[in-house]
Design a protein around this motif. Structure first.
Motif, short mmCIF file in Angstrom:
data_model
loop_
_atom_site.label_atom_id
_atom_site.label_comp_id
_atom_site.label_asym_id
_atom_site.label_seq_id
_atom_site.Cartn_x
_atom_site.Cartn_y
_atom_site.Cartn_z
N GLN A 25 21.00 38.28 2.37
CA GLN A 25 21.14 39.51 3.40
C GLN A 25 21.25 38.99 4.79
N LYS A 26 20.23 38.11 5.19
CA LYS A 26 20.11 37.44 6.42
C LYS A 26 21.40 36.62 6.61
N GLN A 27 21.85 36.09 5.83
CA GLN A 27 22.90 35.13 5.91
C GLN A 27 24.35 35.96 6.17
N ILE A 40 33.34 43.05 19.92
CA ILE A 40 32.91 44.10 19.47
C ILE A 40 31.16 44.05 19.86
N ALA A 41 30.55 45.07 20.57
CA ALA A 41 29.22 45.07 20.84
C ALA A 41 28.47 45.24 19.65
N MET A 42 27.17 44.62 19.30
CA MET A 42 26.39 44.54 18.20
C MET A 42 25.11 44.95 18.49
N PRO A 43 24.24 45.80 17.63
CA PRO A 43 22.68 45.94 18.11
C PRO A 43 22.05 44.53 17.58
N GLN A 44 20.86 44.76 18.00
CA GLN A 44 19.79 43.64 17.74
C GLN A 44 19.85 43.27 16.12
N PHE A 45 19.53 41.94 15.92
CA PHE A 45 19.85 41.41 14.56
C PHE A 45 18.98 42.23 13.60
N SER A 47 18.51 45.31 13.51
CA SER A 47 19.12 46.43 13.25
C SER A 47 20.28 46.44 12.13
N ILE A 48 21.03 45.09 12.29
CA ILE A 48 22.08 44.89 11.51
C ILE A 48 21.59 44.56 10.31
N LYS A 53 20.92 46.26 4.25
CA LYS A 53 20.15 46.96 3.29
C LYS A 53 20.45 48.38 2.89
N ASP A 54 20.82 49.08 4.12
CA ASP A 54 21.16 50.52 3.65
C ASP A 54 22.58 50.59 2.96
N HIS A 55 23.61 49.98 3.42
CA HIS A 55 24.74 49.96 2.83
C HIS A 55 24.58 49.46 1.30
N GLU A 56 24.01 48.42 1.09
CA GLU A 56 23.92 47.87 -0.24
C GLU A 56 23.19 48.83 -1.28
#
Length: 473
Positions: A25-27, A40-45, A47-48, A53-56
């Motif tokens: 998941q980290k990769q 594309i603006a992204m949140p902190q790592f 949070s991603i 984990k929530d999506h899976e």
């Protein structure tokens, strides 16, 4: 649709796609950040990673920009990943692990005239009876060795064995000329409007031509009918792709390539290979696309007109851009421009390549600079230059291409920080997109929507609403 307490199919798809590639998941999180680039603006790592984990787990359905980023990382369309149904996946290229045999589409590689005509007749007949919603479920395409190796036979200069039984056939040269004229009408419709309702008309007409080839005809009529069949197959492929039917599109491309052999039209076969490569490029199979383009260039090295050579080199440049090789991209682009500069009105280009004009050359080049700007924002300047030129030259030509150019131009303005101009051009893109039925245009609009939404600028609110409404329609 999923019911209460059920995990949506998207969760299993995301998890399955990640595991099939051997990623943690980290990769996957690292790859999502890379796919976002500067635009594309992204949140902190952390949070991603939590989102993945929530999506899976199926706790939260992915919201923008995650559907777009997953699509980029896995090389799949968004509606493949997030529709509430089970769909196939793209067969991986060499080195990406063994493909799931249930997920690959078997292409009918037949190089003899009669079996080719029969295969097209059977495919079109089943296509006409197939519900489109069922057809869209089959989204696998063939890639890697199962695709590249059989295509090598296109280069073979073996004599074509036509049936020798003399017969008058059902049609004469006048009827063949009418069929050719109708094919040109369908091609014009495709370039102007994309897929949609005309797809069934093209499939039906292709079925009739394939049926004619069940009979014996004089050799000159047979050759011209195979030429028409190849051209109609390519039109059917493009329209199927615009309708979201990737598997059908690839099958029509493959059969069109095979029909071009008895037609004796090596140049048109090269153009089909270029179209097959373009489909693979949209599916992030750049290495396979490059193989097909090089094969096409080898096949017409001494016979291609300047316009055809230019088009093929733009496909080569496209593959280099996708592979992250900007210098090779620039070199291939310069070769394409040099070839186009050699074109003249006296070249007698066939009808099917006349779409590739100065506007198309500029639009394709600008689109590739736009892709490169995801990793290096300075390329957005080049994208603006070329796409602006394309839009200026598009007057009265392909509506689909104009919509793609306008959406790309809006993205380039966003990446250059000119929000007001991005909104103005983006609004025009939405209005143009409403006139066509094209999956490629929808994908471009989704990317524009994701980047506009990521900025969360009040100036872009109206554009976001327009894009959302257009995509919903």
């Amino acid at each position: 649709m999923t019911g209460p307490g059920e995990v949506g199919p998207y969760a299993a798809r995301i998890r399955g796609e990640r595991r099939s590639r051997g990623w943690s998941q980290k990769q996957l999180a690292v790859r999502l950040v890379r796919a976002a680039g500067d635009g594309i603006a992204m949140p902190q790592f952390s949070s991603i990673l939590r989102r993945i984990k929530d999506h899976e787990a199926g706790n939260h359905r992915p919201k923008d920009p995650y559907p777009l980023l997953y699509s980029r990382v896995f090389g799949l369309r968004e509606d493949e990943l997030f529709a509430d149904r089970v769909v196939a996946v793209v067969a991986p290229a060499d080195g990406a692990g063994p493909p799931d045999t249930a997920a690959t589409s078997a292409l009918p590689w037949i190089w003899d005239p009669e079996p080719t005509a029969l295969a097209i007749y059977d495919l079109t007949r089943s296509d006409l009876m197939l519900d489109r919603r069922q057809a869209v479920k089959a989204l696998a395409v063939t890639a890697g060795l199962p695709l590249v190796d059989p295509v090598q036979r296109w280069l073979a200069r073996t004599p074509i064995a036509f049936a020798t039984t003399p017969a008058a056939g059902r049609i004469g040269l006048d009827e063949v000329a009418q069929i050719e004229a109708t094919t040109n009408v369908f091609r014009t419709w495709d370039h102007t409007h994309g897929g949609g309702l005309a797809r069934k008309a093209v499939i039906g007409y292709l079925n009739e031509v394939a049926d004619l080839l069940k009979d014996r005809h004089p050799r000159d009529i047979t050759v011209r009918l195979f030429s028409v069949m190849a051209q109609l197959s390519k039109i059917a492929a493009t329209m199927s792709w615009d309708s979201g039917m990737q598997t059908a599109a690839q099958k029509y491309y493959a059969l069109g390539l095979q029909a071009s052999k008895p037609a004796g039209d090596r140049q048109f076969g090269a153009s089909i290979l270029a179209s097959m490569a373009r489909q693979l490029l949209y599916l992030d199979q750049a290495n396979d696309a490059l193989e097909l383009v090089r094969l096409a260039l080898d096949g017409v090295r001494t016979s291609a007109t300047p316009r055809l050579r230019s088009m093929l080199h733009t496909r080569e440049a496209w593959a280099y851009a996708r592979l992250g090789r900007p210098e090779a991209f620039r070199r291939a682009t310069e070769t394409a421009e040099d070839a186009y500069a050699d074109a003249s009105p006296g070249d007698h280009d066939p009808e099917w390549i006349t779409y590739f004009d100065a506007a198309e050359l500029a639009g394709v080049t600008g689109g590739r600079y736009l892709e490169l700007s995801r990793q290096q924002s300075s390329y957005a300047v080049d994208a603006l230059t070329f796409i602006t030129r394309a839009c200026q030259l598009r007057q009265g030509t392909s509506t689909r291409s104009l919509a793609l150019d306008q959406a790309g131009l809006a993205l380039a303005h966003l990446r250059r920080g000119d929000t007001d101009e991005a909104v103005a051009v983006g609004t025009a893109a939405v209005e143009t997109a409403a006139q066509v039925q094209s999956d490629r245009v929808r994908i471009q609009l989704r990317e524009l929507f994701a980047e506009v939404s990521a900025r969360n600028d009040p100036v872009t609110r109206g554009l976001r609403v327009q894009i959302r409404e257009t995509l919903a329609r």
